[in-house]
Design a protein around this motif. Structure first.
Motif, PDB file in Angstrom:
ATOM      1  N   LEU A  35     -70.497  14.451 -78.952  1.00  0.00           N
ATOM      2  CA  LEU A  35     -69.559  14.577 -77.832  1.00  0.00           C
ATOM      3  C   LEU A  35     -68.284  15.293 -78.261  1.00  0.00           C
ATOM      4  CD1 LEU A  35     -69.927  11.086 -76.081  1.00  0.00           C
ATOM      5  CD2 LEU A  35     -70.949  13.272 -75.410  1.00  0.00           C
ATOM      6  N   LYS A  36     -67.839  14.996 -79.446  1.00  0.00           N
ATOM      7  CA  LYS A  36     -66.655  15.695 -79.955  1.00  0.00           C
ATOM      8  C   LYS A  36     -66.949  17.181 -80.143  1.00  0.00           C
ATOM      9  CE  LYS A  36     -64.811  11.650 -82.372  1.00  0.00           C
ATOM     10  NZ  LYS A  36     -64.497  11.062 -83.696  1.00  0.00           N
ATOM     11  N   PHE A  37     -68.157  17.467 -80.596  1.00  0.00           N
ATOM     12  CA  PHE A  37     -68.564  18.862 -80.772  1.00  0.00           C
ATOM     13  C   PHE A  37     -68.590  19.588 -79.425  1.00  0.00           C
ATOM     14  CE2 PHE A  37     -71.989  22.053 -81.078  1.00  0.00           C
ATOM     15  CZ  PHE A  37     -71.465  22.843 -82.101  1.00  0.00           C
ATOM     16  N   LEU A  38     -69.076  18.888 -78.400  1.00  0.00           N
ATOM     17  CA  LEU A  38     -69.074  19.480 -77.059  1.00  0.00           C
ATOM     18  C   LEU A  38     -67.647  19.686 -76.552  1.00  0.00           C
ATOM     19  CD1 LEU A  38     -71.988  17.543 -75.259  1.00  0.00           C
ATOM     20  CD2 LEU A  38     -72.038  19.840 -76.215  1.00  0.00           C
ATOM     21  N   LEU A  76     -77.983  24.561 -58.424  1.00  0.00           N
ATOM     22  CA  LEU A  76     -79.010  24.486 -59.463  1.00  0.00           C
ATOM     23  C   LEU A  76     -78.764  25.512 -60.555  1.00  0.00           C
ATOM     24  CD1 LEU A  76     -82.253  23.921 -57.353  1.00  0.00           C
ATOM     25  CD2 LEU A  76     -81.037  22.260 -58.755  1.00  0.00           C
ATOM     26  N   ALA A  77     -78.321  26.718 -60.155  1.00  0.00           N
ATOM     27  CA  ALA A  77     -78.022  27.739 -61.157  1.00  0.00           C
ATOM     28  C   ALA A  77     -76.906  27.280 -62.083  1.00  0.00           C
ATOM     29  CB  ALA A  77     -77.653  29.050 -60.472  1.00  0.00           C
ATOM     30  N   GLY A  78     -75.825  26.711 -61.486  1.00  0.00           N
ATOM     31  CA  GLY A  78     -74.727  26.217 -62.306  1.00  0.00           C
ATOM     32  C   GLY A  78     -75.158  25.087 -63.222  1.00  0.00           C
ATOM     33  N   MET A  79     -75.919  24.137 -62.661  1.00  0.00           N
ATOM     34  CA  MET A  79     -76.382  23.012 -63.484  1.00  0.00           C
ATOM     35  C   MET A  79     -77.346  23.493 -64.560  1.00  0.00           C
ATOM     36  SD  MET A  79     -76.965  20.032 -60.617  1.00  0.00           S
ATOM     37  CE  MET A  79     -77.519  18.891 -61.876  1.00  0.00           C
ATOM     38  N   GLY A  80     -78.205  24.455 -64.193  1.00  0.00           N
ATOM     39  CA  GLY A  80     -79.126  24.986 -65.192  1.00  0.00           C
ATOM     40  C   GLY A  80     -78.391  25.661 -66.331  1.00  0.00           C
ATOM     41  N   ALA A  81     -77.358  26.441 -65.994  1.00  0.00           N
ATOM     42  CA  ALA A  81     -76.568  27.092 -67.044  1.00  0.00           C
ATOM     43  C   ALA A  81     -75.885  26.061 -67.927  1.00  0.00           C
ATOM     44  CB  ALA A  81     -75.540  28.027 -66.408  1.00  0.00           C
ATOM     45  N   LEU A  82     -75.373  24.989 -67.294  1.00  0.00           N
ATOM     46  CA  LEU A  82     -74.719  23.935 -68.072  1.00  0.00           C
ATOM     47  C   LEU A  82     -75.708  23.252 -69.009  1.00  0.00           C
ATOM     48  CD1 LEU A  82     -72.235  22.175 -68.646  1.00  0.00           C
ATOM     49  CD2 LEU A  82     -72.921  20.711 -66.729  1.00  0.00           C
ATOM     50  N   CYS A 132     -76.561  25.516 -71.894  1.00  0.00           N
ATOM     51  CA  CYS A 132     -75.467  25.542 -72.873  1.00  0.00           C
ATOM     52  C   CYS A 132     -75.467  24.282 -73.737  1.00  0.00           C
ATOM     53  CB  CYS A 132     -74.125  25.699 -72.158  1.00  0.00           C
ATOM     54  SG  CYS A 132     -73.865  27.325 -71.404  1.00  0.00           S
ATOM     55  N   VAL A 133     -75.664  23.128 -73.072  1.00  0.00           N
ATOM     56  CA  VAL A 133     -75.682  21.866 -73.823  1.00  0.00           C
ATOM     57  C   VAL A 133     -76.849  21.853 -74.803  1.00  0.00           C
ATOM     58  CG1 VAL A 133     -75.990  19.375 -73.617  1.00  0.00           C
ATOM     59  CG2 VAL A 133     -74.477  20.569 -72.035  1.00  0.00           C
ATOM     60  N   VAL A 134     -78.004  22.337 -74.359  1.00  0.00           N
ATOM     61  CA  VAL A 134     -79.178  22.365 -75.239  1.00  0.00           C
ATOM     62  C   VAL A 134     -78.936  23.282 -76.431  1.00  0.00           C
ATOM     63  CG1 VAL A 134     -81.597  23.058 -75.388  1.00  0.00           C
ATOM     64  CG2 VAL A 134     -80.800  21.752 -73.412  1.00  0.00           C
ATOM     65  N   LEU A 152     -66.416  26.945 -73.365  1.00  0.00           N
ATOM     66  CA  LEU A 152     -67.716  27.591 -73.197  1.00  0.00           C
ATOM     67  C   LEU A 152     -68.539  26.897 -72.117  1.00  0.00           C
ATOM     68  CD1 LEU A 152     -69.649  29.776 -74.395  1.00  0.00           C
ATOM     69  CD2 LEU A 152     -70.548  27.975 -75.882  1.00  0.00           C
ATOM     70  N   LEU A 153     -68.480  25.556 -72.087  1.00  0.00           N
ATOM     71  CA  LEU A 153     -69.241  24.790 -71.098  1.00  0.00           C
ATOM     72  C   LEU A 153     -68.678  24.947 -69.686  1.00  0.00           C
ATOM     73  CD1 LEU A 153     -69.811  21.469 -73.094  1.00  0.00           C
ATOM     74  CD2 LEU A 153     -71.441  23.317 -72.698  1.00  0.00           C
TER      75      LEU A 153
END
Length: 715
Positions: A7-10, A460-466, A469-471, A16-17
Motif C-alpha cells: 500500500l505504501k508502494f502504491l 469500465l475503461a477507467g476501472m480497467g486502466a486502474l 496499473c495496480v497489477v 500514476l494511479l
C-alpha cells in the motif's frame, strides 16, 4: 506487513494511479460519444420437449426422460440453429432486401454503390438460387467470391451476424430465445424472424423425412417377418398332418406312464415267482418218492380238472394284460381263481394221502403254490411282450418329437422377431404422428433503443486502466529485489544493522547550516537518526576510537555519514578527527580544504612530526592512484595512529568502496570498528558477494550497516 508495504508502494505512485485512469476515461469518452444506439429484437420458439399437453399419448415415454436427455435435446436444437447454412439463409435474405428495396437496412458500401443495374440483377439471381437450394457461396469462384465480398462489406456475412446473434434456452422452460442487436430496429427484427422461420422449416422437413424413412423401413421389415412367421407355422402344421402327430407331449406322457405301470407289475410278478419257487422247494424236500407216486396216482382225475381251469385262467390273464388291465377281465379272473381253489380243496377232501404219512395239507398247499407260480410266470411273459410294444411306440415318437421341437423353436424365434418389429413399428408410427413440432410463439418486432451503455463503458475503461496499473505495480513490487528496509538488508547479507538515514533533498555539505535548520522536518529526523547511529557506534566501540566507514560500491553516501558523525560527536564535546582516506574521490578534502594531508603526515620523515596540532580536525589527501601502505609501512602508520588516538576522542576514516579491493582493506587494518553504508533502492549484486564474505569474516570488527536514503516514516 507485506500488504502494508505494498500500500505504501502504491501511495508512492499515486500520481500514476490517478493520471493513467483519468486519461483513459477522457479517451473513452471521445471514442464512445458517437456510438450509435443499439436495438434488440427477441423472439421465442416453443419446442414441445417438456410440454405435457403435447405428449398425451406418449406421456409414459416422455415421463421417463432424464434431465440430461432433455438438456441434450435443447443443445442439439440450438446447435442446429447456429448452422452455417441457416445463417447463410439470413445473409441472402438481408442482401436481397437491400438490393430490391428503396429503404435498405444499412448504408450501402462502396462495392454496393458501384454495382450497375445488370450487376444487381445478376446478384439477385444468384442469391435467390443459393437461398432456394440452401447452398453456400463458392469462394473459389471469381463471381461468387465477389458476391461474398459484398456480404462482408455490408456486414451481412456469417461471421458478423454471429457476433450480434444470441440463442439460448430460457432457464428450464420449453422455450428457446433468439435475439439480435443492431443499429437498425427493422434489421434486428428481420434477422430474428427469418432465422426462426428458416430453422423451423429446415428442422420440420428433416424430421418428417427421417420419420417417413423410418416408418417405411419398419413397414417393409414387418411384412418380411410376417411372411417368415406364416411359413414356419405352415411348415409345422404340414409335418404334423403328414406324420399323424396330434400332441406328442401328451402321447409320450401316456406311453411313459403305461411303461411305469407294467414295470411295477413285472417286478411284482418276478417277486411272486421267486417266492413260490422257494416255498415249493421247501415242500418238495418233505416228500419222499413213494409219497409222491401215491399222490400222483390217486389225484390224477382231479388234477386234470385243475389243469383245465389253470389254462382258462392263463388265457384270461393274457387278455387282461393286453387290455391294459381292463376291469371286466379282473372280475372273470377272480371267478376262475375261486373255482380253482374249490377244485384244489376237493382233491384234498375226496382223497387222502398215505395213511402212513400226515402230509395231506402239504400236498394241497403245494398244488396251490404251483398254480400261483405258473400264473405269475405266464403273466410275466405277457407283461414283457406289452413292455416291448410300448417301448417300440415310445421310440417311434422320439424323431417326431425332435423335428417338431426344431420347427417349434424356429416358429418361436420368428414370432418374437415379428412382435419386436411390430412394437417398434407402432412406436415409431406413434412418434411420427406426435413428434416435436416447433413453432414461433411470437414474432420479433422493432423495439425501442436499449439503455445507453456509454457511461458504463467509460467507467469500465477507467476501472480497467486502474486495475491494470495496480497489477503492473504489483508485479514490479513482487519482482523488485531492491533493498528498501534495514531488515531486508540484514536478511540478504546476514550482517547486523546500525540504523538508517533518510533522504534530504536540496541539502549542502555545510554541516552547521544543515544542523541548524529547525523548520525542516526531514532535517530534524535526519539529526535524530544520526544521534541513534552515533549511540549504536559508541556501544560497539567500547572505548576504542578508530571508525572506518566503507561501502560496497562508490557514491553510496560515505561522505555524508562521515561528516554527520564527526559533527555529531563534536556536539557532545568530543575531539574528533576526520580522515579522508578516499584517494579515488576526495570529497571531504575538497569540501573542508584542510591544511594537513595524508601524503605529508604518514610519510616517514622527521619534519612531519610537528605538522599536526591539537586543533586539527580534518586530514585530507591529494588524490590520485595511491594506497595507504604506499605512503609508508604498516608499523609507522600504526605509530601515527597511536599518536592520533592520544590527541583525539574519536577518529573517523572514510575509505574507498570495497570494489577498489585493497585500497579500502588497507585502512580497515588500522580501524577498531568498520561501518558499511548501503544506498537504499538498490539490489545486492552477485558480484558483491565476495565483498560480503569479507565483511562477514571481520566478525566482531564489523559494527553494522547504515542504510542511506531510505524512504521510511519519521515516527
Amino acid at each position: 506487513m507485506e500488504f502494508i508495504n505494498f500500500l505504501k508502494f502504491l501511495w508512492k505512485h499515486k500520481n500514476l494511479l490517478i493520471i493513467i485512469p483519468l486519461v483513459t476515461v477522457i479517451i473513452s469518452f471521445f471514442l464512445v460519444k458517437n456510438l450509435a444506439d443499439t436495438y434488440v429484437s427477441k423472439s421465442q420458439i416453443a419446442t414441445g420437449i417438456i410440454d405435457e399437453s403435447r405428449h398425451l399419448l406418449d406421456k409414459e415415454t416422455n415421463s421417463s426422460a432424464q434431465q440430461q436427455q432433455i438438456a441434450q435435446s435443447f443443445s442439439n436444437l440450438i446447435e442446429i440453429m447456429k448452422l452455417k447454412k441457416l445463417i447463410n439463409q439470413v445473409s441472402y435474405q438481408l442482401i436481397l432486401h437491400d438490393l430490391t428495396s428503396n429503404t435498405p437496412f444499412k448504408k450501402p458500401s462502396k462495392l454496393f454503390q458501384g454495382m450497375n443495374q445488370a450487376a444487381r440483377e445478376h446478384a439477385i439471381e444468384v442469391f435467390k438460387r443459393k437461398f432456394q437450394r440452401m447452398e453456400p457461396l463458392d469462394y473459389y469462384n471469381k463471381d461468387q467470391n465477389g458476391l461474398n465480398e459484398l456480404l462482408r462489406e455490408m456486414k451481412y456475412d456469417e461471421r458478423n451476424l454471429r457476433e450480434d446473434l444470441n440463442i439460448v434456452r430460457d432457464e428450464d422452460s420449453d422455450f428457446i430465445s433468439v435475439s439480435f442487436q443492431s443499429a437498425n430496429p427493422q434489421l434486428s427484427a428481420f434477422v430474428v424472424n427469418v432465422l426462426c422461420r428458416e430453422f423451423i422449416n429446415y428442422y420440420t422437413n428433416t424430421i418428417r423425412q427421417n420419420e417417413t424413412d423410418a416408418v417405411t423401413f419398419l413397414g417393409n421389415l414387418l411384412n418380411e417377418k410376417r411372411e417368415a412367421l406364416n411359413r414356419k407355422t405352415a411348415q409345422l402344421q404340414n409335418y404334423k398332418i403328414e406324420n399323424g402327430v396330434l400332441n406328442l407331449e401328451e402321447q409320450s406322457k401316456g406311453i411313459f406312464d403305461q411303461i411305469m405301470v407294467y414295470n411295477d407289475r413285472k417286478q411284482q410278478a418276478e417277486k411272486d415267482v421267486a417266492s413260490n419257487n422257494g416255498a415249493l422247494a421247501a415242500i418238495n424236500a418233505k416228500f419222499d418218492p413213494k409219497d409222491r407216486s401215491y399222490i400222483e396216482a390217486t389225484l390224477n382225475k382231479y388234477n386234470t380238472a385243475v389243469v383245465g381251469t389253470q389254462e382258462q385262467l392263463h388265457a384270461l390273464t393274457d387278455r387282461y394284460v393286453r387290455s391294459n388291465f381292463a376291469p371286466q377281465y379282473k372280475v372273470q379272473i377272480d371267478s376262475l381263481t375261486r373255482q380253482l381253489e374249490r377244485e384244489i380243496n376237493l382233491t384234498s377232501d375226496k382223497y387222502i394221502t398215505n395213511p402212513l404219512t400226515g402230509k395231506d395239507a402239504l400236498v394241497a398247499q403245494k398244488i396251490t403254490l404251483e398254480v400261483a407260480r405258473d400264473l405269475a410266470k405266464y403273466g410275466l411273459n405277457a407283461i414283457d411282450r406289452a413292455l416291448g410294444e410300448l417301448n417300440a411306440k415310445f421310440n417311434r415318437l422320439v424323431p417326431f418329437d425332435a423335428t417338431v421341437k426344431t420347427y417349434s423353436f424356429e416358429l418361436d424365434i420368428a414370432s418374437k422377431e415379428y412382435l419386436e418389429v411390430l412394437n417398434k413399428y407402432n412406436e415409431t408410427n406413434l412418434k411420427s404422428t406426435f413428434s416435436i413440432k416447433l413453432r414461433q410463439v411470437d414474432l420479433a418486432t422493432p423495439d425501442a433503443a436499449e439503455p445507453s451503455k456509454k457511461m458504463l463503458l467509460i467507467i469500465l475503461a477507467g476501472m480497467g486502466a486502474l486495475v491494470i496499473c495496480v497489477v503492473i505495480l504489483f508485479a514490479i513490487y513482487f519482482f523488485d529485489e531492491t533493498i528498501k528496509l534495514p531488515t531486508e538488508l540484514v536478511a540478504q547479507t546476514s550482517l547486523p544493522s546500525l540504523g538508517y538515514l533518510n533522504t534530504v533533498t536540496g541539502g549542502t555539505l555545510d554541516l552547521r547550516k544543515l544542523w541548524d535548520v529547525e523548520h525542516r522536518d526531514k532535517m530534524k529526523h535526519f539529526k535524530e537518526l544520526i544521534r541513534s547511529i552515533r549511540f549504536e557506534i559508541d556501544q560497539e566501540l567500547k572505548g576504542e576510537k578508530v571508525i572506518s566507514i566503507t561501502s560496497l560500491a562508490h557514491h553510496e553516501g560515505k561522505t555524508v555519514l562521515a561528516l554527520s558523525l564527526a559533527y555529531s560527536y563534536s556536539m557532545i564535546n568530543k575531539k574528533v578527527l576526520l580522515i579522508d582516506g578516499n584517494f579515488y574521490n576526495p570529497t571531504i578534502t575538497n569540501t573542508a580544504q584542510p591544511h594537513l594531508y595524508l601524503e605529508d603526515y604518514f610519510k616517514n620523515t622527521p619534519s612531519n612530526y610537528e605538522n599536526v596540532s591539537g586543533t586539527t580536525t580534518v586530514i585530507g589527501n591529494h588524490g590520485g592512484d595511491v594506497t595507504l601502505l604506499e605512503l609508508s609501512d604498516e608499523k609507522f602508520i600504526s605509530t601515527r595512529f597511536a599518536e592520533l588516538k592520544n590527541k583525539y576522542d574519536v577518529i573517523i576514516v572514510e575509505t574507498p568502496a570495497l570494489s577498489t579491493l585493497n585500497k579500502s582493506k588497507e585502512w580497515i587494518l588500522f580501524a577498531n570498528k568498520v561501518v558499511a553504508v548501503f544506498e537504499a533502492n538498490k539490489p545486492v549484486k552477485k558480484s558483491q558477494k565476495e565483498d560480503l564474505n569479507y565483511l562477514r569474516n571481520l566478525e566482531g570488527k564489523f559494527a553494522g550497516w547504515v542504510l542511506n536514503k531510505a524512504s521510511l516514516p519519521e515516527d
